[in-house]
Design an enzyme around this catalytic site. Structure first.
Site, PDB file in Angstrom:
ATOM      1  N   ALA A   1       0.831  -1.203   0.000  1.00  0.00           N
ATOM      2  CA  ALA A   1       0.000   0.000   0.000  1.00  0.00           C
ATOM      3  C   ALA A   1       0.865   1.253   0.000  1.00  0.00           C
ATOM      4  CB  ALA A   1      -0.925  -0.006   1.222  1.00  0.00           C
ATOM      5  N   TYR A   2       1.941   1.224   0.776  1.00  0.00           N
ATOM      6  CA  TYR A   2       2.876   2.356   0.789  1.00  0.00           C
ATOM      7  C   TYR A   2       3.465   2.567  -0.604  1.00  0.00           C
ATOM      8  CZ  TYR A   2       7.216   4.919   1.678  1.00  0.00           C
ATOM      9  OH  TYR A   2       8.255   5.821   1.632  1.00  0.00           O
ATOM     10  N   ALA A   3       3.964   1.489  -1.229  1.00  0.00           N
ATOM     11  CA  ALA A   3       4.592   1.603  -2.542  1.00  0.00           C
ATOM     12  C   ALA A   3       3.597   2.091  -3.587  1.00  0.00           C
ATOM     13  CB  ALA A   3       5.180   0.253  -2.958  1.00  0.00           C
TER      14      ALA A   3
END
Length: 237
Positions: free
Chosen positions: A148-150
């Site tokens: 999700a961060y990426a």
């Protein structure tokens, strides 16, 4: 030197704080946003840096920050979107909430700030006005534990292209994509050795390389719509 301040979101610690302090050293007024009160903020305030609390995890919090920012200044020389949340993926019922929070912090906040604060940049009166998105090396590579961060950092990288096209030629919009730049307080030598081995340069360079990259973008009138990698040649490994 412009009298209009430079805004750095997430400027209370690590890379954001380093860049804020270096900008002040170079004679720029600076405004930083922060998520929670911490001792480092008092040192920034003593240096004349304006600090504004911000909750980018909600749309209402983002819009409230924008309103208070406009109450603080009538112009901006640059906006540096540095606020970030390094949250790992969750496999429980919180997975969706985690993704939505990262989307708001990494994409919605820059999107709304860029839209609503364009007038502040245009009021600067300087020949160069900038927006800089701090993305991440993993936006191109992906991540097994931080998908999700990426993904949301990759979305921010794409926003760079859209806003660069939208705001040219008056405002330049670029991104910086770091890999590991600094160690954390709890990182041991074994972790540091592993981190160094991931890049061709075999080093953990420290925050100065990010300020050098930011300074390049702030000082160059003929660069827009690019993502500047600062990763020590990880793609060569």
């Amino acid at each position: 030197m412009s009298a209009a301040p430079i805004l750095i979101t997430g400027g209370a610690q690590r890379l954001g704080r380093h860049c804020a302090e270096r900008l002040v050293d170079d004679g720029h007024p600076v405004i930083v946003s922060y998520r929670r009160e911490r001792p480092e903020l008092e040192a920034l305030r003593r240096r004349g840096i304006v600090t504004l609390r911000a909750d980018f995890a909600t749309e209402a919090g983002i819009l409230d920050f924008i309103a208070r920012l406009k109450g603080e200044t009538r112009s901006l020389r640059a906006i540096v979107h540095n606020a970030s949340d390094w949250a790992p993926d969750s496999r429980d019922e919180q997975a969706g909430a985690t993704f939505e929070r990262l989307f708001r912090v990494h994409m919605l906040a820059p999107y709304l700030i860029n839209l609503h604060c364009r007038e502040l940049l245009e009021a600067c009166g300087e020949p160069q006005r900038d927006i800089v998105h701090m993305t991440d090396y993993v936006a191109q590579k992906g991540s097994k534990k931080h998908a999700a961060y990426a993904a949301t950092k990759a979305g921010l990288e794409n926003l760079t292209l859209s806003f660069a096209a939208m705001y040219a030629p008056e405002i330049q919009v670029n991104a910086i994509a770091p890999a590991l730049i600094m160690l954390g307080e709890d990182d041991d030598e074994a972790y540091a050795e592993q981190a160094r081995a991931k890049s061709a340069m075999a080093m953990v360079p420290g925050p100065g390389v990010i300020y050098q990259s930011l300074r390049y973008l702030l000082d160059n009138r003929y660069v827009t719509g690019i993502t500047l990698p600062v990763d020590g040649g990880r793609h060569l490994r």
